[in-house]
Design an enzyme around this catalytic site. Structure first.
Site, PDB file in Angstrom:
ATOM      1  N   LYS A  66      62.413  -6.055  77.349  1.00  0.00           N
ATOM      2  CA  LYS A  66      63.813  -5.486  77.496  1.00  0.00           C
ATOM      3  C   LYS A  66      63.862  -7.241  78.709  1.00  0.00           C
ATOM      4  O   LYS A  66      64.775  -8.056  78.849  1.00  0.00           O
ATOM      5  CB  LYS A  66      64.242  -4.753  78.731  1.00  0.00           C
ATOM      6  CG  LYS A  66      64.859  -5.727  79.824  1.00  0.00           C
ATOM      7  CD  LYS A  66      65.715  -3.519  80.641  1.00  0.00           C
ATOM      8  CE  LYS A  66      66.072  -3.744  82.113  1.00  0.00           C
ATOM      9  NZ  LYS A  66      65.264  -4.972  83.136  1.00  0.00           N
ATOM     10  N   ASN A  67      63.063  -7.295  80.075  1.00  0.00           N
ATOM     11  CA  ASN A  67      62.712  -8.094  80.497  1.00  0.00           C
ATOM     12  C   ASN A  67      62.113  -9.704  80.268  1.00  0.00           C
ATOM     13  O   ASN A  67      62.813 -10.784  80.522  1.00  0.00           O
ATOM     14  CB  ASN A  67      62.216  -7.774  81.487  1.00  0.00           C
ATOM     15  CG  ASN A  67      62.794  -7.137  82.473  1.00  0.00           C
ATOM     16  OD1 ASN A  67      63.905  -6.823  81.838  1.00  0.00           O
ATOM     17  ND2 ASN A  67      61.927  -6.295  83.689  1.00  0.00           N
TER      18      ASN A  67
ATOM     19  N   ARG B  90      71.575  -8.618  85.161  1.00  0.00           N
ATOM     20  CA  ARG B  90      71.981  -9.147  86.805  1.00  0.00           C
ATOM     21  C   ARG B  90      71.814 -10.768  85.043  1.00  0.00           C
ATOM     22  O   ARG B  90      71.240 -11.983  85.508  1.00  0.00           O
ATOM     23  CB  ARG B  90      70.612  -9.254  86.801  1.00  0.00           C
ATOM     24  CG  ARG B  90      70.933  -8.558  87.699  1.00  0.00           C
ATOM     25  CD  ARG B  90      69.729  -8.507  89.217  1.00  0.00           C
ATOM     26  NE  ARG B  90      69.269  -9.521  89.757  1.00  0.00           N
ATOM     27  CZ  ARG B  90      70.022 -10.119  90.401  1.00  0.00           C
ATOM     28  NH1 ARG B  90      70.658  -8.296  91.102  1.00  0.00           N
ATOM     29  NH2 ARG B  90      70.149 -10.772  91.338  1.00  0.00           N
TER      30      ARG B  90
ATOM     31  N   CYS C  75      70.099  -3.073  88.891  1.00  0.00           N
ATOM     32  CA  CYS C  75      69.821  -1.920  90.221  1.00  0.00           C
ATOM     33  C   CYS C  75      69.672  -2.153  91.266  1.00  0.00           C
ATOM     34  O   CYS C  75      69.247  -3.021  92.095  1.00  0.00           O
ATOM     35  CB  CYS C  75      67.915  -1.805  89.634  1.00  0.00           C
ATOM     36  SG  CYS C  75      68.193  -0.684  87.985  1.00  0.00           S
TER      37      CYS C  75
ATOM     38  N   ASP D 268      57.369  -2.603  89.071  1.00  0.00           N
ATOM     39  CA  ASP D 268      58.685  -1.916  88.148  1.00  0.00           C
ATOM     40  C   ASP D 268      57.346  -0.452  87.102  1.00  0.00           C
ATOM     41  O   ASP D 268      57.955   0.147  87.004  1.00  0.00           O
ATOM     42  CB  ASP D 268      58.936  -2.467  86.602  1.00  0.00           C
ATOM     43  CG  ASP D 268      60.048  -3.575  86.987  1.00  0.00           C
ATOM     44  OD1 ASP D 268      61.105  -3.291  86.845  1.00  0.00           O
ATOM     45  OD2 ASP D 268      59.287  -4.527  86.820  1.00  0.00           O
TER      46      ASP D 268
ATOM     47  N   VAL E 217      57.698  -6.502  96.493  1.00  0.00           N
ATOM     48  CA  VAL E 217      58.435  -7.376  95.840  1.00  0.00           C
ATOM     49  C   VAL E 217      60.000  -6.403  96.044  1.00  0.00           C
ATOM     50  O   VAL E 217      60.815  -7.554  96.365  1.00  0.00           O
ATOM     51  CB  VAL E 217      58.454  -6.811  94.411  1.00  0.00           C
ATOM     52  CG1 VAL E 217      59.148  -7.945  93.172  1.00  0.00           C
ATOM     53  CG2 VAL E 217      56.284  -7.321  94.148  1.00  0.00           C
TER      54      VAL E 217
HETATM   55  N1  EPU Z   1      64.557 -13.327  95.911  1.00  0.00           N
HETATM   56  C1  EPU Z   1      65.520 -14.278  96.452  1.00  0.00           C
HETATM   57  N2  EPU Z   1      65.985 -14.997  96.075  1.00  0.00           N
HETATM   58  C2  EPU Z   1      66.586 -15.259  94.646  1.00  0.00           C
HETATM   59  C3  EPU Z   1      66.039 -14.266  93.816  1.00  0.00           C
HETATM   60  C4  EPU Z   1      65.467 -13.363  94.036  1.00  0.00           C
HETATM   61  O1  EPU Z   1      64.888 -13.460  97.772  1.00  0.00           O
HETATM   62  O2  EPU Z   1      67.584 -15.779  94.927  1.00  0.00           O
HETATM   63  C5  EPU Z   1      63.824 -12.203  96.150  1.00  0.00           C
HETATM   64  C6  EPU Z   1      64.453 -10.309  95.134  1.00  0.00           C
HETATM   65  O3  EPU Z   1      65.466 -10.223  96.247  1.00  0.00           O
HETATM   66  C7  EPU Z   1      63.424  -9.560  95.218  1.00  0.00           C
HETATM   67  C8  EPU Z   1      62.028 -10.883  95.203  1.00  0.00           C
HETATM   68  O4  EPU Z   1      62.352 -12.006  95.350  1.00  0.00           O
HETATM   69  O5  EPU Z   1      62.674  -9.696  96.386  1.00  0.00           O
HETATM   70  C9  EPU Z   1      61.512 -10.725  93.483  1.00  0.00           C
HETATM   71  O6  EPU Z   1      62.233 -11.175  92.819  1.00  0.00           O
HETATM   72  P1  EPU Z   1      62.777 -11.219  90.951  1.00  0.00           P
HETATM   73  O7  EPU Z   1      63.758 -12.292  91.038  1.00  0.00           O
HETATM   74  O8  EPU Z   1      61.381 -11.948  90.871  1.00  0.00           O
HETATM   75  O9  EPU Z   1      63.604 -10.296  89.772  1.00  0.00           O
HETATM   76  P2  EPU Z   1      64.608 -10.639  89.209  1.00  0.00           P
HETATM   77  O10 EPU Z   1      64.321 -11.513  88.389  1.00  0.00           O
HETATM   78  O11 EPU Z   1      66.111 -10.072  89.666  1.00  0.00           O
HETATM   79  C10 EPU Z   1      63.095  -9.255  87.259  1.00  0.00           C
HETATM   80  C11 EPU Z   1      63.533  -7.880  86.449  1.00  0.00           C
HETATM   81  C12 EPU Z   1      62.849  -6.522  87.131  1.00  0.00           C
HETATM   82  C13 EPU Z   1      61.767  -6.621  87.740  1.00  0.00           C
HETATM   83  C14 EPU Z   1      61.629  -8.308  88.572  1.00  0.00           C
HETATM   84  C15 EPU Z   1      59.830  -8.540  89.084  1.00  0.00           C
HETATM   85  C16 EPU Z   1      65.537  -8.825  84.741  1.00  0.00           C
HETATM   86  C17 EPU Z   1      65.862  -8.657  84.153  1.00  0.00           C
HETATM   87  N3  EPU Z   1      64.845  -7.701  85.661  1.00  0.00           N
HETATM   88  O12 EPU Z   1      64.271  -9.399  88.294  1.00  0.00           O
HETATM   89  O13 EPU Z   1      63.300  -5.771  86.163  1.00  0.00           O
HETATM   90  O14 EPU Z   1      61.467  -6.074  88.570  1.00  0.00           O
HETATM   91  O15 EPU Z   1      61.738  -9.350  87.843  1.00  0.00           O
HETATM   92  O16 EPU Z   1      59.404  -8.402  87.666  1.00  0.00           O
HETATM   93  O17 EPU Z   1      63.813  -9.747  84.167  1.00  0.00           O
HETATM   94  C18 EPU Z   1      63.582  -3.745  85.951  1.00  0.00           C
HETATM   95  O18 EPU Z   1      63.324  -3.860  84.587  1.00  0.00           O
HETATM   96  O19 EPU Z   1      64.054  -2.355  85.795  1.00  0.00           O
HETATM   97  C19 EPU Z   1      63.960  -4.477  87.196  1.00  0.00           C
HETATM   98  C20 EPU Z   1      64.577  -4.407  88.444  1.00  0.00           C
END
Ligand code: EPU
Length: 438
Positions: free
Chosen positions: A23-24, A97, A121, A311, A333
């Site tokens: 998915k991601n 997102r 989420c 995850d 995380v």
């Molecule tokens: N963060 C910031 N500022 C930003 C972006 C992120 O402070 O502008 C912080 C977040 O708050 C968090 C950390 O950085 O504490 C990590 O966030 P990240 O950006 O890595 O997460 P994401 O890209 O929003 C993706 C996956 C998540 C997965 C995370 C970590 C997708 C759509 N989502 O999220 O997946 O947990 O990376 O591997 O790719 C899921 O599949 O259920 C899910 C939540």
């Protein structure tokens, strides 16, 4: 259809299921297709709601999307990309997102983009400050309005140097999807290097991008003027695979997961073995089983790749309720990823959550008011309960708890799980679970 599932638990899950693309990754590769001048083909695409949401968003922007669900093949033709109406985007983005990642490609193609308020989420604050800083560094004008964010590129975006404070997955993808067609060289330090990001880099390279990844989390991109479509097979969903593996362990079962791959799951496999689970890596998948006897408690810390994925944490915690002794889990995380343990406690688990950084190094959430460490004391038998799905991974964990618990549980809000787990009810039935709807 009622949004609940009755789960008559207490029996081991046994049998074989298949996982398809991650998915991601899939959703990001779909966005990447917007950057090409010619059509793209993506294979191994799972039928999950996030794919539907991104398909809809692409269609609103003029991309012709054809999805053969059985074959798992997506054809994406971006020849007629155009601006979409704001209200349509807003209505369509739903709980995803992904819209934030449309920024770079749309700025390159149309010179402007609109991003509605983001969903996803509720596992923490989930800010987008890095994303917006990155886009500004490339030269985009960012205007935050009550209904969302408007972006404009007054001229071609320019390559830049950026250091992420934290190796965020989405922000690294944002930078990649923007840098590949920006003018000049872009360098990102402290980048996320998750396998899903490496697969996105592979896609972009197929399209004509020039990207190098150094060993110290530095990614360099040389911008190019034109990208073509790609033809790519998505890597497997290692979160889904680990979720089913944890379900096998928690229920004392034996599940073969076709499509699961070892290299992307090494850290999970090590932990699975430490807890006392067994696995066998086969040519076309991995078999996971509970060998009988006691499971062992562990000390676990989630981290960015190559650490233990956040995850994977929630599903595994359910199995830890069945391990002997005290397990300590430190979530580094997301600051708020233990909400799902309320339901486990209701079912008889002994889990306490703490604000302190337990069992590992200090993290960004220490000395703040976030309950981001948990101590799980086991083994505790689980009893059936009436529970509500809180988020995608937490929801699957509730499902695992219901499968491990004796008696019939009612799991509400079950459709949230469709966002990321393909045909999970069919898979449950294939593994011998006793589940039903009204
Ligand atoms: N963060 C910031 N500022 C930003 C972006 C992120 O402070 O502008 C912080 C977040 O708050 C968090 C950390 O950085 O504490 C990590 O966030 P990240 O950006 O890595 O997460 P994401 O890209 O929003 C993706 C996956 C998540 C997965 C995370 C970590 C997708 C759509 N989502 O999220 O997946 O947990 O990376 O591997 O790719 C899921 O599949 O259920 C899910 C939540």
């Amino acid at each position: 259809m009622n949004d609940l599932l009755y789960v008559n638990g207490g029996n081991p899950l046994e049998g074989t299921i298949t996982v398809r693309g991650a998915k991601n990754f899939v959703s990001k590769a779909m966005v990447a297709s917007l950057l090409g001048e010619t059509p793209s083909v993506l294979r191994n695409v799972p039928q999950i709601r996030d794919v539907g949401v991104v398909s809809g968003l692409l269609e609103l922007h003029g991309v012709n999307v054809k999805y053969d669900t059985d074959a798992g093949i997506l054809d994406l033709d971006p020849s007629n990309v155009e601006s979409a109406h704001m209200a349509d985007i807003d209505a369509h983005a739903g709980s995803s997102r992904i819209p934030i990642l449309f920024c770079g490609p749309l700025l390159h193609r149309l010179g402007e983009a609109f991003i509605p308020d983001l969903g996803g989420c509720r596992i923490g604050d989930r800010p987008i400050n890095y994303h917006l800083e990155i886009l500004r560094k490339f030269g985009a004008e960012v205007d935050k309005r009550p209904n969302g964010i408007h972006l404009r590129a007054p001229r071609r975006l320019q390559g830049t140097k950026f250091r992420l404070e934290y190796p965020s997955v989405g922000s690294t993808e944002q930078l990649l999807l923007t840098a590949v067609r920006a003018e000049g060289i872009t360098e990102l330090s402290n980048a996320a290097i998750e396998p899903e990001i490496m697969d996105l880099i592979a896609v972009l390279q197929k399209m004509g991008a020039i990207i190098s990844v150094d060993t110290d989390r530095v990614i360099r991109i040389e911008g190019v003027d034109r990208l073509e479509g790609f033809n790519h097979t998505a890597l497997a969903d290692r979160i889904e695979a680990a979720s089913w593996a944890s379900a096998a362990l928690a229920t004392g079962g034996d599940v073969t997961i076709k499509g699961a791959t070892q290299p992307e799951m090494m850290t999970f496999l090590n932990t699975f073995r430490k807890v006392g689970g067994q696995f066998d890596v086969q040519d076309d998948g991995i078999r996971f089983w509970h060998p009988g006897g006691d499971l062992r408690s562990i000390v676990l810390e989630t981290d960015v790749h190559p650490g233990f994925m956040t995850d994977w944490q929630q599903p595994l915690v359910v199995a830890l309720t069945q391990a002997t002794g005290l397990s300590i889990v430190h979530e580094t995380v997301y600051e708020n990823r233990f909400g799902f343990t309320d339901a486990l406690r209701q079912m008889g688990a002994t889990i306490q959550v703490y604000k302190e950084c337990l069992g590992g190094g200090d993290c960004r959430f220490g000395q703040r008011n976030f309950h981001h460490s948990a101590v799980v004391s086991g083994p505790t038998p689980l009893a059936a309960a009436d529970i509500e799905v809180p988020d995608l991974r937490g929801g699957f964990s509730h499902l695992i708890a219901a499968l491990a618990a004796k008696g019939t549980s009612t799991v509400r809000g079950i459709s949230l799980i469709d966002r990321g787990y393909e045909s999970f009810q069919d898979k449950l039935v294939a593994l011998g679970a006793d589940v039903s709807r009204d």
